[in-house]
Design a protein around this motif. Structure first.
Motif, PDB file in Angstrom:
ATOM      1  N   ARG A   1      10.234   9.510  10.394  1.00 19.25           N
ATOM      2  CA  ARG A   1      10.201   9.611  11.884  1.00 19.25           C
ATOM      3  C   ARG A   1      11.441  10.514  12.386  1.00 19.25           C
ATOM      4  NH1 ARG A   1      12.339   5.575  14.980  1.00 19.25           N
ATOM      5  NH2 ARG A   1      12.750   4.204  13.225  1.00 19.25           N
TER       6      ARG A   1
ATOM      7  N   LEU B   1       5.686  10.675   2.696  1.00 18.13           N
ATOM      8  CA  LEU B   1       4.577  10.735   3.694  1.00 18.13           C
ATOM      9  C   LEU B   1       4.978  11.047   4.973  1.00 18.13           C
ATOM     10  CD1 LEU B   1       1.939   8.042   2.591  1.00 18.13           C
ATOM     11  CD2 LEU B   1       1.526  10.653   2.594  1.00 18.13           C
ATOM     12  N   TYR B   2       6.023  10.525   5.273  1.00 19.79           N
ATOM     13  CA  TYR B   2       6.428  10.119   6.758  1.00 19.79           C
ATOM     14  C   TYR B   2       7.791   9.901   7.048  1.00 19.79           C
ATOM     15  CZ  TYR B   2       6.700   8.466  11.359  1.00 19.79           C
ATOM     16  OH  TYR B   2       7.127   7.918  12.868  1.00 19.79           O
TER      17      TYR B   2
ATOM     18  N   PRO C   1       0.840  -1.391  -0.115  1.00 18.88           N
ATOM     19  CA  PRO C   1      -0.168   0.124   0.030  1.00 18.88           C
ATOM     20  C   PRO C   1       0.895   1.158  -0.089  1.00 18.88           C
ATOM     21  CG  PRO C   1      -0.252  -1.214   2.067  1.00 18.88           C
ATOM     22  CD  PRO C   1       0.456  -2.072   1.216  1.00 18.88           C
ATOM     23  N   LYS C   2       2.076   1.344   0.375  1.00 13.96           N
ATOM     24  CA  LYS C   2       3.043   2.255   0.484  1.00 13.96           C
ATOM     25  C   LYS C   2       4.410   1.793   0.158  1.00 13.96           C
ATOM     26  CE  LYS C   2      -0.187   5.094   2.525  1.00 13.96           C
ATOM     27  NZ  LYS C   2      -1.221   4.771   1.708  1.00 13.96           N
TER      28      LYS C   2
ATOM     29  N   VAL D   1       7.923   1.475   1.362  1.00 13.83           N
ATOM     30  CA  VAL D   1       8.601   1.858   2.739  1.00 13.83           C
ATOM     31  C   VAL D   1      10.044   1.522   2.565  1.00 13.83           C
ATOM     32  CG1 VAL D   1       8.516   1.528   5.186  1.00 13.83           C
ATOM     33  CG2 VAL D   1       6.639   1.501   3.850  1.00 13.83           C
TER      34      VAL D   1
ATOM     35  N   GLN E   1      12.484   3.008   7.330  1.00 18.91           N
ATOM     36  CA  GLN E   1      11.046   3.090   7.412  1.00 18.91           C
ATOM     37  C   GLN E   1      10.567   4.679   6.942  1.00 18.91           C
ATOM     38  OE1 GLN E   1      12.158   1.836  10.368  1.00 18.91           O
ATOM     39  NE2 GLN E   1      11.996  -0.178   9.199  1.00 18.91           N
TER      40      GLN E   1
ATOM     41  N   THR F   1       8.555   6.669   4.549  1.00 20.26           N
ATOM     42  CA  THR F   1       7.369   5.960   3.910  1.00 20.26           C
ATOM     43  C   THR F   1       6.773   7.198   2.980  1.00 20.26           C
ATOM     44  OG1 THR F   1       6.741   4.972   6.075  1.00 20.26           O
ATOM     45  CG2 THR F   1       4.976   5.270   4.149  1.00 20.26           C
TER      46      THR F   1
END
Lengths: 356, 413
Positions: free
Chosen positions: B122, B119-120, B101-102, B104, B109, B111
């Motif tokens: 951390r 998107l992201y 779905p993504k 990564v 990680q 993403t």
């Protein structure tokens, strides 16, 4: 001293409304403005609805519409209606209702109004024509001169289908407190779009309104949209006493009529149990624990990344039991169908087994 | 290892209608120049769109030094990206294909959305700008179900090919097909030998007994000068196909970089099977009107040739791995609702081209082994049988000469 303006009484439903103006807003959406022929003015709470008696061929139908105008502008009343593909009443309005025609109406009524839940900060969340009560409340806020802090989140199919976009931007250009946050399924061809794209999710919400926990939430849209908003808020720890919703499918007239929401709300006191089948470990835990946290406590390793259901690193196979999972797109429907869960955002409900 | 001017000299010294020099097939410098001047600059066939059937489907490939990933986004669009994380450069996805779905990064990680947006990430500092760290895009275009990519910053024009290929492919239903089988083999030979071998059927009689049951090795069948050179049976085939709505006539790029032609199979054979009958029964690809429509042949230099039949299609992707190694991926496509074991049998569907690919691999490897001998010298192509090879080698030499630049003029003293 004689009053200059308000010599008349408020409108009463015994008088038919006269259509005064029809303005197309977006495809299949128009605003119908009504006035009272007697000169009566309109008294209601922003966010309330009115019921129209529509003379469609084959017999009248009654349809309920949230008022998109504000009682701060009481000389007329406006309804902004969007025809869905199977629409009868709204379709009739779009095709046949013209200035000069008179319509029977009842109301106004409804409990969905921010005036009933005063707060310093509001979060309005709407989708599609669920924007109408939000528009009414925002106009009231503007006209009252108080203009509280409102974060206005709206979800539409395309930018060109954002109803009231220009009027809202006009407001937002003039006061600091109104923040507009739009997300669309897809941009219009050949038009740049700098807003959000995709379904509203927790990450988006956090970016749109970082202080959402402090805000009184008003939500209106199709039920699946509102259900996903509730799910997001619940799993983020939002106090649902401060959540209010109106569905544009079913406008609610009184507290008694408000539907009971059967959302999953995890209970700290409820006990669950996770069996890690590959390791032969069974661990007792609370329903509010995540599978990832329980695995860690049991000394087991599940690789993880974001810890909120986006990156998908902690995907594991669930072989038995039920979990409550609120993810952010890090797992596909096919994988969920096949029994996979994301350990970081899944809470065990009763006895659960995972392949770890 | 030859430098640019030495390669230029090799190209300039080649004899017309002769095979290339040993260095042009084996030298490391030539291999690098081939990558830089051709593979990093041309449109390359990447995958059939059917290999990415749904949101989240991905496929990866390696073009020289570039790992590339293709994804299908939630809007249905297929996109290509450099398969490199914008954090510390990890290869993002190591699998050949799958669904996720993504995207990564397995390292930290990071993403990415399927459209390449970050998107992201951390715990990045406050001033970190995620919007400036999306995946780098690779040009990507889906022509009627055939997905091409181009690594160049400014890709060469593809509109003419898109228009023609789109029209020719439409009845073959490649857009709506599904992948029935895929094979990837490595041939220990230079990529040009792999293409050369494909562009003639002089070797077919001796090497491909199963293919020759259905495929004519008549050189006029595939290396036609133009419509007038076609024999009466081909003209009759075109007339019948075009009357049924199948674009069929020979059509090519002015410099022969690509060509399309619908050719009949032998004796009204239906498909590349041992029985000569269709491998997929009870249904046809797309809008194909009859079983014996022959094969729509399509090649595009530098890396693909294809056969589109009435019951299935076979698409080929060629990627160089080194000066003397080439990866060939073959994908068999069938109608989306065809069920294996019911509407087709995998062995029947694949055995002729599985065998043909392996026979070609041996031919190419022996060819390379001989060329590696210091005793090798270029030999003459048959202008009767090897027109296709001559066209390819001319295209290659012209393209390379042009891109490596003219020889520096010698100052008169």
């Amino acid at each position: 001293m004689a009053r200059v303006n308000w010599t008349a009484e408020p409108w009463h439903e015994s008088e038919m409304l006269e259509c005064a103006m029809v303005v197309p807003e977006t495809p299949n959406t128009s605003t119908f403005t009504f006035r009272a022929p007697s000169g009566a003015w309109f008294d209601y709470e922003p966010g309330q609805f009115i019921t129209l008696d529509l003379p469609v061929p084959g017999g009248n139908v009654q349809r309920t519409y949230t008022i998109s105008s504000s009682p701060s502008r009481p000389l007329s009343i406006s309804l902004t209606v969007k025809a869905q593909s199977d629409s009868i009443g709204t379709r009739w309005m779009l095709d046949h209702l013209k200035p000069g025609m008179k319509i029977r109406a009842w109301g106004p009524a409804g409990i969905f109004s921010f005036r009933r839940h005063q707060a310093d900060k509001y979060l309005f969340i709407s989708a599609g024509s669920g924007i109408t009560p939000m528009m009414s409340m925002t106009t009231w806020a503007w006209d009252s001169g108080e203009m509280p802090d409102i974060t206005f989140v709206h979800s539409a199919r395309r930018p060109s289908e954002i109803i009231f976009r220009e009027r809202l931007e006009q407001f937002a250009n003039r006061v600091p407190g109104l923040q507009l946050r739009f997300t669309v399924e897809k941009p219009d061809p050949f038009r740049a779009w700098n807003g959000y794209q995709g379904r509203l999710n927790q990450i988006m919400l956090g970016l749109m309104a970082p202080d959402y926990l402090e805000r009184e939430v008003f939500c209106c849209g199709p039920e699946p949209f509102m259900a996903s908003v509730r799910e997001m808020l619940i799993s983020l720890g939002y106090d649902m006493e401060r959540y209010h919703q109106e569905s544009f499918g079913l406008a609610v007239a009184s507290e008694a009529e408000a539907p009971a929401l059967d959302d999953v709300v995890l209970d700290d006191a409820a006990r669950s149990e996770i069996t890690f089948t590959a390791s032969g470990v069974t661990q007792s835990c609370a329903e509010t624990d995540t599978v990832l946290a329980v695995a860690k406590r049991a000394g087991l390793n599940i690789p993880s990344g974001c810890t909120f259901g986006l990156c998908g690193t902690c995907k594991v196979k669930k072989t038995a039991g039920e979990v409550h999972m609120v993810h952010n797109g890090g797992i596909s429907d096919d994988d969920i169908e096949a029994g996979y869960i994301l350990a970081c955002c899944s809470n065990p409900m009763g006895k659960v087994s995972v392949e770890i | 290892m030859l430098n640019a001017s030495e390669i230029r000299a090799e190209l300039a010294a080649r004899r017309k209608n002769y095979s290339l020099s040993r260095a042009l097939y084996c030298d490391e410098g030539v291999y690098q120049a081939d990558l830089e001047q051709i593979f990093y600059r041309e449109w390359l066939f990447a995958v059939p769109a059917a290999e990415l059937p749904k949101t989240g489907s991905f496929a990866t490939l390696q073009v020289g030094a570039y790992p590339v990933i293709l994804t299908r986004g939630s809007d249905g669009t297929i996109r290509a990206f450099h398969n490199v994380c914008r954090h510390r450069g990890q290869r993002l996805c190591s699998k050949a294909s799958g669904t996720s779905p993504k995207l990564v990064c397995p390292y930290h990680q990071w993403t990415y959305e399927l459209d390449g947006k970050l998107l992201y990430a951390r715990d990045m500092q406050e001033d970190f700008d995620a919007s400036a760290h999306g995946l780098k895009k690779v040009h990507c275009v889906d022509i009627g179900g055939m997905v091409f990519i181009c690594l160049a910053e400014v890709p060469p024009p593809i509109a003419d090919l898109a228009k023609t290929l789109g029209a020719y492919l439409a009845p073959s239903g490649i857009k709506t097909a599904k992948v029935a089988f895929q094979s990837t083999i490595v041939e220990k030979g230079n990529w040009k030998l792999v293409i050369e071998n494909n562009r003639e059927c002089y070797h077919c009689g001796g090497s491909h007994p199963s293919l020759c049951r259905t495929y004519s090795d008549n050189p006029r069948m595939t290396a036609m000068e133009g419509p007038d050179a076609a024999s009466p049976d081909i003209l009759a085939h075109w007339a019948r196909c075009e009357a049924a709505g199948l674009p069929s006539r020979f059509i090519n790029h002015p410099k022969m970089q690509w060509r399309l032609a619908r050719i009949p199979l032998l004796n009204n054979a239906e498909s590349y099977t041992m029985s000569t009958k269709a491998a997929v029964t009870g249904m046809r690809m797309g809008e194909m009107p009859f079983n014996d429509a022959g094969s729509l042949l399509f090649f595009h230099y530098p890396n693909t040739w294809n056969h589109f039949l009435a019951d299935h299609a076979i698409v080929f992707r060629v990627l160089p791995l080194s000066a003397t190694e080439t990866q060939v991926t073959t994908t068999w496509l069938v109608p989306a609702d065809a069920v294996e074991g019911k509407d087709y049998d995998l062995k029947t569907l694949t055995e002729v081209w599985e065998a043909t690919n392996d026979e070609d691999r041996q031919v190419v490897e022996e060819n390379q082994a001989g060329i590696l001998s210091p005793a090798y010298e270029p030999g003459p192509y048959s202008t009767v049988q090897e027109e296709g090879v001559i066209q390819f080698v001319d295209w290659y030499c012209d393209t390379m000469s042009e891109r490596l630049g003219d020889a520096p003029a010698l100052a008169a003293e």
